[in-house]
Design an enzyme around this catalytic site. Sequence first.
Site, PDB file in Angstrom:
ATOM      1  CB  SER A   1      -0.913   0.011   1.230  1.00 29.56           C
ATOM      2  OG  SER A   1      -1.563   1.268   1.266  1.00 29.56           O
TER       3      SER A   1
ATOM      4  CG  HIS B   1      -3.857  -1.480  -1.913  1.00 25.02           C
ATOM      5  ND1 HIS B   1      -4.958  -2.174  -2.386  1.00 25.02           N
ATOM      6  CD2 HIS B   1      -4.307  -0.699  -0.887  1.00 25.02           C
ATOM      7  CE1 HIS B   1      -6.029  -1.839  -1.663  1.00 25.02           C
ATOM      8  NE2 HIS B   1      -5.662  -0.931  -0.754  1.00 25.02           N
TER       9      HIS B   1
ATOM     10  CG  ASP C   1      -5.251   2.487   0.574  1.00 25.00           C
ATOM     11  OD1 ASP C   1      -6.206   1.714   0.396  1.00 25.00           O
ATOM     12  OD2 ASP C   1      -4.151   2.142   1.049  1.00 25.00           O
TER      13      ASP C   1
ATOM     14  CG  MET D   1      -8.456   7.219   2.337  1.00 29.40           C
ATOM     15  SD  MET D   1      -7.498   7.223   3.867  1.00 29.40           S
ATOM     16  CE  MET D   1      -6.784   5.581   3.805  1.00 29.40           C
TER      17      MET D   1
ATOM     18  CG  HIS E   1      -9.362   0.305  -1.077  1.00 30.46           C
ATOM     19  ND1 HIS E   1      -8.833   0.066   0.182  1.00 30.46           N
ATOM     20  CD2 HIS E   1     -10.711   0.302  -0.921  1.00 30.46           C
ATOM     21  CE1 HIS E   1      -9.816  -0.068   1.050  1.00 30.46           C
ATOM     22  NE2 HIS E   1     -10.965   0.074   0.422  1.00 30.46           N
TER      23      HIS E   1
ATOM     24  CG  MET F   1     -11.474   3.425   1.598  1.00 33.16           C
ATOM     25  SD  MET F   1      -9.937   3.322   2.516  1.00 33.16           S
ATOM     26  CE  MET F   1      -8.777   3.418   1.171  1.00 33.16           C
TER      27      MET F   1
ATOM     28  CG  MET G   1     -12.085  -2.707   4.256  1.00 35.17           C
ATOM     29  SD  MET G   1     -10.497  -2.242   3.532  1.00 35.17           S
ATOM     30  CE  MET G   1      -9.646  -1.514   4.938  1.00 35.17           C
TER      31      MET G   1
ATOM     32  N   GLY H   1      -9.423   3.993   6.550  1.00 31.82           N
ATOM     33  CA  GLY H   1      -9.129   5.398   6.814  1.00 31.82           C
ATOM     34  C   GLY H   1      -7.677   5.661   7.173  1.00 31.82           C
ATOM     35  CG  PHE H   2      -6.443   6.557   9.980  1.00 35.14           C
ATOM     36  CD1 PHE H   2      -5.888   7.824   9.810  1.00 35.14           C
ATOM     37  CD2 PHE H   2      -7.779   6.462  10.358  1.00 35.14           C
ATOM     38  CE1 PHE H   2      -6.650   8.974  10.034  1.00 35.14           C
ATOM     39  CE2 PHE H   2      -8.549   7.600  10.582  1.00 35.14           C
ATOM     40  CZ  PHE H   2      -7.982   8.859  10.419  1.00 35.14           C
ATOM     41  N   GLY H   3      -3.529   3.859   7.794  1.00 35.13           N
ATOM     42  CA  GLY H   3      -2.591   2.743   7.823  1.00 35.13           C
ATOM     43  C   GLY H   3      -2.165   2.480   9.254  1.00 35.13           C
ATOM     44  N   GLY H   4      -1.481   1.381   9.452  1.00 39.83           N
ATOM     45  CA  GLY H   4      -0.860   1.100  10.745  1.00 39.83           C
ATOM     46  C   GLY H   4      -1.809   0.705  11.863  1.00 39.83           C
TER      47      GLY H   4
ATOM     48  CG  ASP I   1      -6.554  -2.833   2.524  1.00 40.52           C
ATOM     49  OD1 ASP I   1      -5.493  -2.636   3.128  1.00 40.52           O
ATOM     50  OD2 ASP I   1      -7.151  -1.959   1.845  1.00 40.52           O
TER      51      ASP I   1
ATOM     52  N   GLY J   1      -3.578  -4.086   8.485  1.00 41.45           N
ATOM     53  CA  GLY J   1      -2.903  -4.783   9.580  1.00 41.45           C
ATOM     54  C   GLY J   1      -2.286  -6.112   9.198  1.00 41.45           C
TER      55      GLY J   1
ATOM     56  N   GLY K   1       0.825  -2.249   4.076  1.00 39.57           N
ATOM     57  CA  GLY K   1       1.387  -0.905   4.014  1.00 39.57           C
ATOM     58  C   GLY K   1       2.546  -0.747   4.975  1.00 39.57           C
TER      59      GLY K   1
HETATM   60  C1  DX5 Z   1      -6.780   1.453   5.153  1.00 35.22           C
HETATM   61  C2  DX5 Z   1      -6.263   1.218   3.769  1.00 35.22           C
HETATM   62  C3  DX5 Z   1      -5.169   0.221   3.723  1.00 35.22           C
HETATM   63  C4  DX5 Z   1      -3.921   0.664   4.445  1.00 35.22           C
HETATM   64  C5  DX5 Z   1      -3.210  -0.573   4.915  1.00 35.22           C
HETATM   65  O1  DX5 Z   1      -7.870   2.286   5.113  1.00 35.22           O
HETATM   66  O2  DX5 Z   1      -7.294   0.726   2.939  1.00 35.22           O
HETATM   67  O3  DX5 Z   1      -4.857  -0.156   2.398  1.00 35.22           O
HETATM   68  O4  DX5 Z   1      -3.064   1.428   3.637  1.00 35.22           O
HETATM   69  O5  DX5 Z   1      -2.156  -0.194   5.739  1.00 35.22           O
HETATM   70  P1  DX5 Z   1      -1.550  -1.163   6.840  1.00 35.22           P
HETATM   71  O6  DX5 Z   1      -1.000  -2.359   6.112  1.00 35.22           O
HETATM   72  O7  DX5 Z   1      -0.481  -0.316   7.464  1.00 35.22           O
HETATM   73  O8  DX5 Z   1      -2.644  -1.538   7.768  1.00 35.22           O
HETATM   74 ZN    ZN Z   2      -6.695  -0.177   0.937  1.00 31.51          ZN
END
Ligand code: DX5
Ligand code: ZN
Length: 215
Positions: free
Chosen positions: A8, A33, A35, A37, A66, A68, A137, A142-145, A175, A177, A197
């Site tokens: 990602s 990938h 994202d 948003m 993707h 969102m 999902m 909305g957020f990575g990590g 997608d 974590g 990601g």
């Molecule tokens: C979350 C995104 C994911 C995100 C994954 O809303 O859709 O694609 O970037 O990031 P990680 O792998 O850090 O959870």
């Molecule tokens: Zn995504």
Amino acid sequence: MKPIIAPSILAADFGNLQRDCEMVNASAAEWFHIDVMDGVFVPNISYGMPVISAIHTHAKKPLDVHLMIVQPERYIKEFKACGAAILTVHYEASTHLHRTFQAIKAEGMKAGVALNPHTPVSVLEDIAADADLILIMSVNPGFGGQKFIENTYKKVAQTKELVLRTNSKAIIEVDGGVTSANAKQLIDAGAQALVAGSFVFSAKDPIATISELRG
Ligand code: DX5
Ligand code: ZN
């Protein structure tokens, strides 16, 4: 079969996008990938078409986009124009999903549907056969990590059952974590594509980490 790994780009270094795209090119990852948003469907804003076009200039692998965003059907031609190969919309954001799929396919892209953690797999009963990709999902978008939600294994298994029963050709993607601690169990449950990601981009050796995720 080894899973498709889709790093990602949300977790990439935006000041060094070309460098990070070249890392993905050189790795065993199959897709990028991407994202998108909008600050409405999810409480965060990422990036849009100009940045995706820049990624597309450097990417030698398909862009798995993707969305969102609310009413994703408004921008299908625009995402095709900036390089999307797969366009995934949220079930929760597209009132006329069948029509949206037709419009995505008419542009020559693969059509995907994403489900939030609270949305049951059963809502896909009458659309699974039309989907090229089903994205489960494993965090709230909305957020990575964020931390992986354990209920995902069950949903992936239910999705696999639905895909087989409806003769769907859809690829099952997970997608959020994803790490080497849950990748194998996800694949065993039926996942064929894994998005990662922060696990990839915060690693000392992202290329080795991508290979490790593939197993
Ligand atoms: C979350 C995104 C994911 C995100 C994954 O809303 O859709 O694609 O970037 O990031 P990680 O792998 O850090 O959870
Ligand atoms: Zn995504």
